[in-house]
Design an enzyme around this catalytic site. Structure first.
Site, mmCIF file in Angstrom:
data_model
loop_
_atom_site.group_PDB
_atom_site.id
_atom_site.type_symbol
_atom_site.label_atom_id
_atom_site.label_comp_id
_atom_site.label_asym_id
_atom_site.label_seq_id
_atom_site.Cartn_x
_atom_site.Cartn_y
_atom_site.Cartn_z
ATOM 1 N N THR A 1 34.763 41.550 32.564
ATOM 2 C CA THR A 1 36.298 41.101 32.365
ATOM 3 C C THR A 1 36.368 40.017 33.722
ATOM 4 O OG1 THR A 1 36.749 42.935 31.279
ATOM 5 C CG2 THR A 1 38.626 41.808 32.324
ATOM 6 N N THR A 2 36.937 38.908 33.605
ATOM 7 C CA THR A 2 37.454 38.091 34.665
ATOM 8 C C THR A 2 38.843 38.208 34.660
ATOM 9 O OG1 THR A 2 37.785 36.423 32.932
ATOM 10 C CG2 THR A 2 35.823 36.382 33.682
ATOM 11 N N HIS A 61 37.620 26.131 27.285
ATOM 12 C CA HIS A 61 37.731 27.429 26.621
ATOM 13 C C HIS A 61 38.536 27.674 25.463
ATOM 14 C CE1 HIS A 61 35.444 28.828 30.291
ATOM 15 N NE2 HIS A 61 34.935 29.733 29.444
ATOM 16 N N LYS A 64 42.056 32.320 25.462
ATOM 17 C CA LYS A 64 41.573 32.930 26.781
ATOM 18 C C LYS A 64 42.950 32.931 27.835
ATOM 19 C CE LYS A 64 38.348 31.955 30.618
ATOM 20 N NZ LYS A 64 38.077 33.598 30.616
ATOM 21 N N THR A 98 33.608 31.913 35.416
ATOM 22 C CA THR A 98 32.557 31.363 35.685
ATOM 23 C C THR A 98 32.786 30.124 36.683
ATOM 24 O OG1 THR A 98 31.890 31.807 33.517
ATOM 25 C CG2 THR A 98 30.751 29.983 34.578
HETATM 26 N N1 LIG Z 1 31.358 37.809 32.050
HETATM 27 C C1 LIG Z 1 31.092 36.998 30.809
HETATM 28 O O1 LIG Z 1 29.936 36.785 30.480
HETATM 29 C C2 LIG Z 1 32.137 36.975 29.999
HETATM 30 C C3 LIG Z 1 33.322 37.493 30.079
HETATM 31 N N2 LIG Z 1 34.545 37.422 29.378
HETATM 32 C C4 LIG Z 1 35.633 38.047 29.767
HETATM 33 O O2 LIG Z 1 35.971 39.359 29.053
HETATM 34 C C5 LIG Z 1 37.178 39.644 28.931
HETATM 35 C C6 LIG Z 1 37.565 40.016 27.300
HETATM 36 O O3 LIG Z 1 37.014 38.719 26.580
HETATM 37 P P1 LIG Z 1 36.986 38.948 25.037
HETATM 38 O O4 LIG Z 1 36.400 40.011 24.411
HETATM 39 O O5 LIG Z 1 36.969 37.443 24.390
HETATM 40 O O6 LIG Z 1 38.517 38.856 24.835
HETATM 41 P P2 LIG Z 1 39.427 39.768 23.828
HETATM 42 O O7 LIG Z 1 41.001 39.723 23.886
HETATM 43 O O8 LIG Z 1 39.128 39.402 22.275
HETATM 44 O O9 LIG Z 1 39.195 41.302 24.023
HETATM 45 C C7 LIG Z 1 39.961 42.124 24.905
HETATM 46 C C8 LIG Z 1 40.212 43.418 24.228
HETATM 47 O O10 LIG Z 1 40.602 44.451 25.198
HETATM 48 C C9 LIG Z 1 41.352 45.205 24.450
HETATM 49 N N3 LIG Z 1 42.465 46.284 25.211
HETATM 50 C C10 LIG Z 1 43.528 46.072 25.230
HETATM 51 N N4 LIG Z 1 44.076 47.137 25.912
HETATM 52 C C11 LIG Z 1 43.125 47.863 26.010
HETATM 53 C C12 LIG Z 1 42.660 48.992 26.824
HETATM 54 N N5 LIG Z 1 43.861 49.965 27.314
HETATM 55 N N6 LIG Z 1 41.597 49.957 26.856
HETATM 56 C C13 LIG Z 1 40.516 48.890 26.301
HETATM 57 N N7 LIG Z 1 40.705 47.776 25.808
HETATM 58 C C14 LIG Z 1 41.933 47.170 25.631
HETATM 59 C C15 LIG Z 1 42.236 44.178 23.732
HETATM 60 O O11 LIG Z 1 42.659 45.017 22.407
HETATM 61 C C16 LIG Z 1 41.054 43.277 23.188
HETATM 62 O O12 LIG Z 1 40.594 43.635 21.984
HETATM 63 C C17 LIG Z 1 38.128 38.435 29.342
HETATM 64 O O13 LIG Z 1 38.418 38.732 30.812
HETATM 65 C C18 LIG Z 1 36.892 37.199 29.401
HETATM 66 O O14 LIG Z 1 37.374 36.251 30.313
HETATM 67 C C19 LIG Z 1 34.290 36.686 27.723
HETATM 68 C C20 LIG Z 1 33.053 36.297 27.588
HETATM 69 C C21 LIG Z 1 32.008 36.386 28.591
HETATM 70 O O1 LIG Z 2 37.050 34.246 28.226
HETATM 71 C C1 LIG Z 2 36.074 33.905 27.919
HETATM 72 O O2 LIG Z 2 35.554 33.729 26.372
HETATM 73 C C2 LIG Z 2 34.980 33.617 28.714
HETATM 74 N N1 LIG Z 2 35.150 34.035 29.828
HETATM 75 C C3 LIG Z 2 34.014 33.810 30.895
HETATM 76 C C4 LIG Z 2 34.905 33.316 32.211
HETATM 77 O O3 LIG Z 2 36.023 33.434 32.488
HETATM 78 O O4 LIG Z 2 34.031 32.511 33.008
HETATM 79 C C5 LIG Z 2 32.915 33.664 30.791
HETATM 80 C C6 LIG Z 2 32.839 32.528 29.596
HETATM 81 O O5 LIG Z 2 33.083 31.547 30.045
HETATM 82 C C7 LIG Z 2 33.631 33.023 28.560
#
Ligand SMILES: NC(=O)C1=CN([C@@H]2O[C@H](COP(=O)(O)OP(=O)(O)OC[C@H]3O[C@@H](n4cnc5c(N)ncnc54)[C@H](O)[C@@H]3O)[C@@H](O)[C@H]2O)C=CC1
Ligand SMILES: O=C(O)C1=N[C@H](C(=O)O)C[C@H](O)C1
Length: 237
Positions: free
Chosen positions: A71-72, A130, A134, A141
């Protein structure tokens, strides 16, 4: 392995698909505030929301569950979390991006910034693109890439800007964040002077690389104690 998915949105579901295909078990799919127990969980993977990620990480440290967080947007509390991890003898990996390609890109970015340091006529700028769902900007990143450039000494900080700005202070890295359609994640670093332009970019074609990397990190973390990075997992720094 028995895996807890803390956050079951786009990333949680992408990880589930790969984990099940590899024979792992998903024992928790947490998508709301409902109470849950970590009983029988080997490792937790958090892809949720910034304020919720901190509570997930805290709970894992308190209950002795290894945790991988992607999570970011919560990094103002990173130090508090790493202090707690040490206090509780926890197991922790945070990465702003878990894909192999981006982690290699992070290393090349640091090296390029070192090569550029003696050539101040080149001004650096960054663009990240993105999907429109988002929540945070700039991306985690982009912030990691900016920190890699800052480590080389020429730049001291980064700033979000609307366009590649010539008015930016000399030691500030301008970051432009664009939100378009379903773009999984694109990052472009540009060095430019009057003579030429040098660009380094990474474009994710889907979320598979992020999900695979997070799962690899989670399996790697089980049985280890301490605070690690994706570079440790991939053995690339
Ligand atoms: N480090 C990496 O490689 C990557 C990081 N990310 C980051 O990951 C995070 C999530 O991204 P996505 O899955 O695309 O977002 P998303 O919005 O699809 O999923 C987030 C989920 O958290 C859930 N949520 C809400 N309240 C909650 C609670 N109390 N407990 C547990 N879950 C709860 C939401 O309902 C939602 O389904 C973002 O911060 C994104 O920037 C995303 C892609 C890659
Ligand atoms: O929210 C996303 O989708 C992503 N979040 C990450 C970020 O904030 O860098 C990683 C990736 O780029 C996708």
């Amino acid at each position: 392995m028995k895996i807890a998915l803390l956050g079951y949105g786009k990333m949680g579901q992408a990880i589930e698909k790969i984990a099940l295909a590899q024979g792992h078990e998903i024992v928790i799919k947490k998508d709301d505030v409902a109470p849950f127990s970590f009983e029988g969980v080997d490792v937790a993977i958090d892809f949720s929301l910034p304020h919720i990620a901190v509570s997930h990480i805290t709970r894992c440290f308190n209950e002795g569950i290894p945790i991988v967080s992607g999570t970011t947007g919560w990094l103002d509390q990173y130090e508090t979390m790493t202090t707690l991890c040490k206090e509780k003898n926890g197991s922790f990996i945070y990465a702003s991006n878990f894909s192999i390609g981006v982690n290699i890109f992070f290393e090349i970015n640091k090296k390029l910034a070192e090569y550029m340091a003696p050539h101040p006529s080149y001004k650096v700028s960054m663009e990240e693109i993105h999907h429109t769902q988002k929540l945070d900007a700039p991306s985690g990143t982009a912030i990691t890439l900016a920190e890699g450039i800052i480590a080389a000494g020429t730049y001291t900080n980064w700033k979000e800007t609307e366009s590649d700005s010539n008015t930016m202070e000399a030691h500030t890295i301008p970051i432009v964040s664009k939100r378009e359609g379903m773009v999984p994640g694109t990052h472009i670093i540009t060095y430019k002077n009057e003579i030429d332009t040098l660009q380094l970019s990474h474009e994710a074609h889907s979320r598979v690389g992020f999900a695979q990397g997070a799962l690899v990190a989670a399996l790697w973390l089980v049985g280890k104690k301490g605070i690690f990075s994706m570079a440790d997992v991939l053995n690339i720094s």
